[in-house]
Design an enzyme around this catalytic site. Structure first.
Site, PDB file in Angstrom:
ATOM      1  N   GLY A   1       0.830  -1.211   0.000  1.00  0.00           N
ATOM      2  CA  GLY A   1       0.000   0.000   0.000  1.00  0.00           C
ATOM      3  C   GLY A   1       0.862   1.258   0.000  1.00  0.00           C
ATOM      4  O   GLY A   1       2.096   1.186   0.043  1.00  0.00           O
TER       5      GLY A   1
ATOM      6  N   ARG B   1      -6.872   3.478  17.810  1.00  0.00           N
ATOM      7  CA  ARG B   1      -6.264   4.705  18.359  1.00  0.00           C
ATOM      8  C   ARG B   1      -6.835   5.190  19.689  1.00  0.00           C
ATOM      9  O   ARG B   1      -6.107   5.600  20.574  1.00  0.00           O
ATOM     10  CB  ARG B   1      -6.402   5.856  17.360  1.00  0.00           C
ATOM     11  CG  ARG B   1      -5.242   5.963  16.425  1.00  0.00           C
ATOM     12  CD  ARG B   1      -5.394   7.194  15.564  1.00  0.00           C
ATOM     13  NE  ARG B   1      -4.753   6.964  14.282  1.00  0.00           N
ATOM     14  CZ  ARG B   1      -5.187   7.425  13.131  1.00  0.00           C
ATOM     15  NH1 ARG B   1      -6.291   8.161  13.082  1.00  0.00           N
ATOM     16  NH2 ARG B   1      -4.546   7.157  12.026  1.00  0.00           N
TER      17      ARG B   1
ATOM     18  N   CYS C   1      -3.164  11.858  10.060  1.00  0.00           N
ATOM     19  CA  CYS C   1      -2.117  12.635   9.377  1.00  0.00           C
ATOM     20  C   CYS C   1      -2.162  14.132   9.673  1.00  0.00           C
ATOM     21  O   CYS C   1      -1.132  14.737   9.994  1.00  0.00           O
ATOM     22  CB  CYS C   1      -2.203  12.398   7.874  1.00  0.00           C
ATOM     23  SG  CYS C   1      -3.891  12.402   7.248  1.00  0.00           S
TER      24      CYS C   1
ATOM     25  N   GLN D   1      -6.587  19.167   2.278  1.00  0.00           N
ATOM     26  CA  GLN D   1      -5.984  17.833   2.240  1.00  0.00           C
ATOM     27  C   GLN D   1      -5.906  17.277   0.819  1.00  0.00           C
ATOM     28  O   GLN D   1      -6.874  17.307   0.054  1.00  0.00           O
ATOM     29  CB  GLN D   1      -6.789  16.900   3.159  1.00  0.00           C
ATOM     30  CG  GLN D   1      -6.695  17.337   4.612  1.00  0.00           C
ATOM     31  CD  GLN D   1      -7.442  16.455   5.580  1.00  0.00           C
ATOM     32  OE1 GLN D   1      -8.166  16.973   6.427  1.00  0.00           O
ATOM     33  NE2 GLN D   1      -7.269  15.153   5.516  1.00  0.00           N
TER      34      GLN D   1
ATOM     35  N   GLY E   1      -4.511  11.419   0.180  1.00  0.00           N
ATOM     36  CA  GLY E   1      -4.988  11.063   1.518  1.00  0.00           C
ATOM     37  C   GLY E   1      -6.182  10.127   1.453  1.00  0.00           C
ATOM     38  O   GLY E   1      -6.473   9.393   2.394  1.00  0.00           O
TER      39      GLY E   1
ATOM     40  N   PRO F   1     -11.650  33.024 -21.945  1.00  0.00           N
ATOM     41  CA  PRO F   1     -11.537  32.283 -20.676  1.00  0.00           C
ATOM     42  C   PRO F   1     -12.872  32.003 -20.009  1.00  0.00           C
ATOM     43  O   PRO F   1     -13.082  30.916 -19.455  1.00  0.00           O
ATOM     44  CB  PRO F   1     -10.680  33.203 -19.809  1.00  0.00           C
ATOM     45  CG  PRO F   1      -9.880  33.990 -20.773  1.00  0.00           C
ATOM     46  CD  PRO F   1     -10.736  34.168 -21.997  1.00  0.00           C
TER      47      PRO F   1
ATOM     48  N   GLU G   1     -13.085  13.126  10.379  1.00  0.00           N
ATOM     49  CA  GLU G   1     -11.750  13.734  10.271  1.00  0.00           C
ATOM     50  C   GLU G   1     -11.638  14.947  11.206  1.00  0.00           C
ATOM     51  O   GLU G   1     -10.606  15.171  11.835  1.00  0.00           O
ATOM     52  CB  GLU G   1     -11.503  14.137   8.805  1.00  0.00           C
ATOM     53  CG  GLU G   1     -10.091  14.577   8.473  1.00  0.00           C
ATOM     54  CD  GLU G   1      -9.122  13.411   8.258  1.00  0.00           C
ATOM     55  OE1 GLU G   1      -9.478  12.257   8.535  1.00  0.00           O
ATOM     56  OE2 GLU G   1      -7.994  13.682   7.817  1.00  0.00           O
TER      57      GLU G   1
ATOM     58  N   LYS H   1     -11.532  13.791  14.892  1.00  0.00           N
ATOM     59  CA  LYS H   1     -10.213  13.273  15.277  1.00  0.00           C
ATOM     60  C   LYS H   1      -9.295  14.396  15.746  1.00  0.00           C
ATOM     61  O   LYS H   1      -8.434  14.194  16.596  1.00  0.00           O
ATOM     62  CB  LYS H   1      -9.558  12.553  14.086  1.00  0.00           C
ATOM     63  CG  LYS H   1     -10.150  11.181  13.796  1.00  0.00           C
ATOM     64  CD  LYS H   1      -9.528  10.604  12.514  1.00  0.00           C
ATOM     65  CE  LYS H   1     -10.114   9.254  12.172  1.00  0.00           C
ATOM     66  NZ  LYS H   1      -9.622   8.763  10.858  1.00  0.00           N
TER      67      LYS H   1
ATOM     68  N   ARG I   1     -11.073  18.588   1.106  1.00  0.00           N
ATOM     69  CA  ARG I   1     -10.247  17.897   0.095  1.00  0.00           C
ATOM     70  C   ARG I   1      -9.992  18.877  -1.047  1.00  0.00           C
ATOM     71  O   ARG I   1     -10.935  19.490  -1.568  1.00  0.00           O
ATOM     72  CB  ARG I   1     -11.018  16.671  -0.430  1.00  0.00           C
ATOM     73  CG  ARG I   1     -10.215  15.812  -1.367  1.00  0.00           C
ATOM     74  CD  ARG I   1      -9.132  15.013  -0.664  1.00  0.00           C
ATOM     75  NE  ARG I   1      -9.683  13.969   0.194  1.00  0.00           N
ATOM     76  CZ  ARG I   1      -9.022  13.441   1.219  1.00  0.00           C
ATOM     77  NH1 ARG I   1      -7.803  13.856   1.525  1.00  0.00           N
ATOM     78  NH2 ARG I   1      -9.573  12.497   1.969  1.00  0.00           N
TER      79      ARG I   1
ATOM     80  N   HIS J   1      -0.645  17.647   3.110  1.00  0.00           N
ATOM     81  CA  HIS J   1      -1.823  18.289   3.692  1.00  0.00           C
ATOM     82  C   HIS J   1      -1.418  19.628   4.309  1.00  0.00           C
ATOM     83  O   HIS J   1      -0.436  19.710   5.055  1.00  0.00           O
ATOM     84  CB  HIS J   1      -2.425  17.408   4.791  1.00  0.00           C
ATOM     85  CG  HIS J   1      -3.060  16.144   4.282  1.00  0.00           C
ATOM     86  ND1 HIS J   1      -3.255  15.867   2.947  1.00  0.00           N
ATOM     87  CD2 HIS J   1      -3.596  15.085   4.953  1.00  0.00           C
ATOM     88  CE1 HIS J   1      -3.856  14.700   2.813  1.00  0.00           C
ATOM     89  NE2 HIS J   1      -4.073  14.194   4.017  1.00  0.00           N
TER      90      HIS J   1
HETATM   91  N1  HSE Z   1      -7.622  10.897   6.657  1.00  0.00           N
HETATM   92  C1  HSE Z   1      -6.619  11.366   5.774  1.00  0.00           C
HETATM   93  C2  HSE Z   1      -7.208  11.929   4.523  1.00  0.00           C
HETATM   94  C3  HSE Z   1      -5.711  10.239   5.435  1.00  0.00           C
HETATM   95  O1  HSE Z   1      -8.319  11.553   4.176  1.00  0.00           O
HETATM   96  O2  HSE Z   1      -6.587  12.751   3.894  1.00  0.00           O
HETATM   97  C4  HSE Z   1      -4.302  10.539   5.761  1.00  0.00           C
HETATM   98  O3  HSE Z   1      -3.699  11.202   4.690  1.00  0.00           O
END
Ligand code: HSE
Length: 364
Positions: free
Chosen positions: A11, A103, A136, A163, A167, A191, A235, A238, A261, A268
């Site tokens: 992985g 965890r 992370c 992020q 990830g 444009p 996320e 956490k 994201r 990140h």
């Molecule tokens: N939980 C993280 C993410 C994973 O989704 O970006 C670690 O990179």
């Protein structure tokens, strides 16, 4: 000599870990390594120091039982399947895990040794045998501002993350590229016409959403992981629970924000607002951050430096934790903001595990 079983190196995190271990010559120590796989047993494994390994079955509990240390990057489902059964069979070895599944368990320590060496040492002394890498973004944040927390300077933290797509899994890097390529640019067009065409393109059934499930090219997605009951995502949840556990804090330090994201490949970033307990000068804050550890790179609050060094592309593939844009906010003297970015596969995942393994080998 210790027997070390490593699971899941095919992985993304596992691959990064092995790369780091080879680079740091970790395998030259006099220990016996075995590589386990959940799907490639008996197939050729890695070749390290001229030795060709064969993958062993990651579900063979008798084989696993022989290990003094098991380090897994296989993921939470594997941990769920194997960990409890192995312990039930009487296995008393050290378990080092990248996955989040264990965890928050009581007798489990989240290891990030440049920051919580005291927690790790105290845990080892009282016989803790299970160590897990942190989320992370949490680990990356702490590598940058852990000292400010240790000094008890902080009342609360709000962090807004940016992020990278990796990830969510290596495959999604390719999926993002396919989305970008689906837009065949005719540079002769105005444009704004191009922008409109892109909005039309993403509505078509043929637009390659891939595993991402939504358009991320030239876009962002303000949601990472499952929904919690209070409206946060997992996320985001956490952020507080893991940060507090890593630091071993008695009184909860509130941490919250929005995890987003973005269409970057790797690393990140986070924009952080900190409410200080008292007025501390920016110079003192900078000095404290810069002196935190040897990986922190303090970036002056300057246009060129920020655009050149405080970016995902600048830190990807390195152990650098860039911290910059440090400034007092207009809300008051006790409020500061900063921006930080680090490679989520290195300090965000593989590196704390690699170091945890070394710490345990040193005491065996
Ligand atoms: N939980 C993280 C993410 C994973 O989704 O970006 C670690 O990179």
């Amino acid at each position: 000599m210790s027997k070390i079983g490593i699971v899941g190196i095919r992985g993304m995190v596992g691959g990064t870990l092995i790369e780091r271990m080879i680079k740091e010559k970790d395998f030259e120590e006099s220990h016996q390594y075995s590589f386990f796989s959940s799907s490639a047993k008996n197939q050729p494994g890695p070749k390290i120091n001229h030795k060709q390994y064969t993958f062993l079955d990651a579900y063979d509990l008798d084989l696993m039982h022989e290990m003094n240390i098991i380090l897994t990057t296989q993921g939470s489902d594997y941990t769920k399947d194997v960990y409890a059964s192995l312990r039930k069979k009487g296995w008393t070895g050290y378990w080092i895990d990248a996955a989040s599944y264990l965890r928050m368990e009581k007798d489990v320590i989240i290891g990030l040794d440049p920051i919580n060496d005291h927690v790790i040492k105290e845990g080892l002394a009282r016989g803790i045998k299970t160590f897990v890498g942190g989320n992370c973004t949490v680990s990356l944040l702490l590598m940058g501002i852990g000292n400010l927390i240790k000094n008890d300077w902080i009342e609360w933290i709000s962090t807004m993350t940016y992020q990278a797509i990796s990830g969510a899994g290596a495959k999604q890097i390719g999926d993002l590229l396919k989305q970008v390529r689906a837009f065949d640019i005719d540079e002769q067009k105005h444009p704004l016409k191009l922008e409109k065409e892109f909005r039309q393109l993403i509505k078509q059934k043929t637009f390659p959403l891939g595993e991402i499930g939504h358009p991320l090219a030239f876009n962002l997605l303000p949601w990472i992981d499952a929904k919690m009951e209070d409206g946060r995502t997992k996320e985001e949840w956490k952020g507080q629970v893991e940060l507090n556990k890593i630091m071993g804090l008695k009184k909860i330090l509130p941490v919250d924000g929005i995890c987003v994201r973005v269409p970057t490949f790797r690393s990140h970033a986070q924009a952080v607002t900190i409410k200080l307990k008292k007025n501390i000068t920016i110079k003192t804050i900078e000095k404290e951050i810069a002196g935190s550890n040897s990986w922190v790179k303090l970036i002056p609050n300057d246009v060129e430096e920020s655009k050149r060094y405080l970016t995902p592309l600048a830190v990807s593939g390195t152990l650098d934790i860039a911290v910059g844009r440090i400034k007092q906010m207009s809300m008051g003297k006790d409020y500061i903001s900063l921006f930080t970015v680090g490679d989520q596969l290195l300090w965000g995942a593989a590196e704390p595990l690699r170091r945890m393994l070394k710490i345990i080998l040193n005491i065996l």
